[in-house]
Motif scaffolding. Sequence first.
Motif, PDB file in Angstrom:
ATOM      1  N   THR A 109       0.855  -1.178   0.000  1.00 31.53           N
ATOM      2  CA  THR A 109       0.000   0.000   0.000  1.00 31.53           C
ATOM      3  C   THR A 109       0.894   1.232   0.000  1.00 31.53           C
ATOM      4  O   THR A 109       1.715   1.414   0.914  1.00 31.53           O
ATOM      5  CB  THR A 109      -0.933   0.012   1.229  1.00 31.53           C
ATOM      6  N   THR A 115       0.128   9.420  -1.982  1.00 28.17           N
ATOM      7  CA  THR A 115      -1.080   9.318  -2.819  1.00 28.17           C
ATOM      8  C   THR A 115      -1.955  10.571  -2.750  1.00 28.17           C
ATOM      9  O   THR A 115      -2.602  10.919  -3.728  1.00 28.17           O
ATOM     10  CB  THR A 115      -1.921   8.094  -2.426  1.00 28.17           C
ATOM     11  N   ILE A 120      -5.477  10.725  -4.673  1.00 26.88           N
ATOM     12  CA  ILE A 120      -5.854   9.319  -4.521  1.00 26.88           C
ATOM     13  C   ILE A 120      -5.958   9.021  -3.035  1.00 26.88           C
ATOM     14  O   ILE A 120      -5.051   9.341  -2.259  1.00 26.88           O
ATOM     15  CB  ILE A 120      -4.825   8.386  -5.191  1.00 26.88           C
ATOM     16  N   ASN A 122      -6.468   5.872  -1.657  1.00 21.25           N
ATOM     17  CA  ASN A 122      -5.770   4.634  -1.313  1.00 21.25           C
ATOM     18  C   ASN A 122      -5.256   3.987  -2.596  1.00 21.25           C
ATOM     19  O   ASN A 122      -5.970   3.911  -3.598  1.00 21.25           O
ATOM     20  CB  ASN A 122      -6.719   3.679  -0.584  1.00 21.25           C
ATOM     21  N   LEU A 123      -4.009   3.485  -2.555  1.00 18.84           N
ATOM     22  CA  LEU A 123      -3.426   2.798  -3.705  1.00 18.84           C
ATOM     23  C   LEU A 123      -2.670   1.580  -3.205  1.00 18.84           C
ATOM     24  O   LEU A 123      -1.722   1.696  -2.427  1.00 18.84           O
ATOM     25  CB  LEU A 123      -2.475   3.722  -4.471  1.00 18.84           C
ATOM     26  N   LYS A 124      -3.127   0.403  -3.636  1.00 12.41           N
ATOM     27  CA  LYS A 124      -2.482  -0.853  -3.256  1.00 12.41           C
ATOM     28  C   LYS A 124      -2.111  -1.602  -4.527  1.00 12.41           C
ATOM     29  O   LYS A 124      -2.928  -1.756  -5.446  1.00 12.41           O
ATOM     30  CB  LYS A 124      -3.415  -1.717  -2.398  1.00 12.41           C
ATOM     31  N   ILE A 125      -0.876  -2.093  -4.563  1.00 15.24           N
ATOM     32  CA  ILE A 125      -0.371  -2.900  -5.674  1.00 15.24           C
ATOM     33  C   ILE A 125      -0.131  -4.294  -5.112  1.00 15.24           C
ATOM     34  O   ILE A 125       0.435  -4.436  -4.019  1.00 15.24           O
ATOM     35  CB  ILE A 125       0.936  -2.303  -6.231  1.00 15.24           C
ATOM     36  N   ILE A 161      -4.096  -3.749  -9.062  1.00 21.45           N
ATOM     37  CA  ILE A 161      -4.048  -2.450  -8.409  1.00 21.45           C
ATOM     38  C   ILE A 161      -5.420  -2.174  -7.827  1.00 21.45           C
ATOM     39  O   ILE A 161      -6.436  -2.271  -8.552  1.00 21.45           O
ATOM     40  CB  ILE A 161      -3.673  -1.336  -9.412  1.00 21.45           C
ATOM     41  N   ASN A 162      -5.477  -1.846  -6.556  1.00 25.73           N
ATOM     42  CA  ASN A 162      -6.699  -1.357  -5.929  1.00 25.73           C
ATOM     43  C   ASN A 162      -6.533   0.151  -5.745  1.00 25.73           C
ATOM     44  O   ASN A 162      -5.583   0.600  -5.099  1.00 25.73           O
ATOM     45  CB  ASN A 162      -6.934  -2.011  -4.557  1.00 25.73           C
ATOM     46  N   LEU A 163      -7.447   0.878  -6.326  1.00 23.01           N
ATOM     47  CA  LEU A 163      -7.340   2.324  -6.360  1.00 23.01           C
ATOM     48  C   LEU A 163      -8.630   2.946  -5.848  1.00 23.01           C
ATOM     49  O   LEU A 163      -9.719   2.588  -6.307  1.00 23.01           O
ATOM     50  CB  LEU A 163      -7.073   2.749  -7.811  1.00 23.01           C
ATOM     51  N   THR A 164      -8.526   3.835  -4.882  1.00 25.00           N
ATOM     52  CA  THR A 164      -9.692   4.536  -4.331  1.00 25.00           C
ATOM     53  C   THR A 164      -9.427   6.034  -4.422  1.00 25.00           C
ATOM     54  O   THR A 164      -8.382   6.517  -3.974  1.00 25.00           O
ATOM     55  CB  THR A 164      -9.932   4.145  -2.866  1.00 25.00           C
TER      56      THR A 164
END
Length: 165
Positions: A109, A115, A120, A122-125, A161-164
């Motif tokens: 994260t 971010t 952004i 939240n950004l999780k790879i 990728i989880n992107l919020t």
Amino acid sequence: MEIGKGTLPTFTYGASLGLTWRDFDFSLLLQGVGNHQVYYNNQAFRFVTVMGQSLIKDITDNAWTPENPYNSKYPILRNNSNAKNNIASDAFVHNAAYLRCKNIQLGYTVPRNITKKVYISNLKIYASIDNLFTITKFPGLDPEVGADVGYPAVRQYSLGINLTF
């Protein structure tokens, strides 16, 4: 006379593990069954090599031959139909117990102070693998399928990728 211990495994189990360290996360999901007796009918009817049928390596390596009459696990191979080769036998009952790694995942994260500069939230790879390994002595393609012919469990690799916002 009944052979085996019924159609259900003696026990079913699973375990999941989740670890977090700083901005990294790791998860692991294991599952399996114990003491599951299966009459492997795909194997039982494959001692005749007619019409292009293929044989599994265990059968070809361990079938009766004149050179190996006492250490064979299976009857003689034939290239024509012979009812004696298709008789039900406890030689085809196998323990289909297994332990499978259903999923393993590693993620990162990105810190919030980085971010938020690009709006952004939240950004999780992450990287993930499904069906990484299966530990079993079952001779078929997939012990979870058991007696059916089935297909091997598909190993799948994923990047995401989880992107919020």
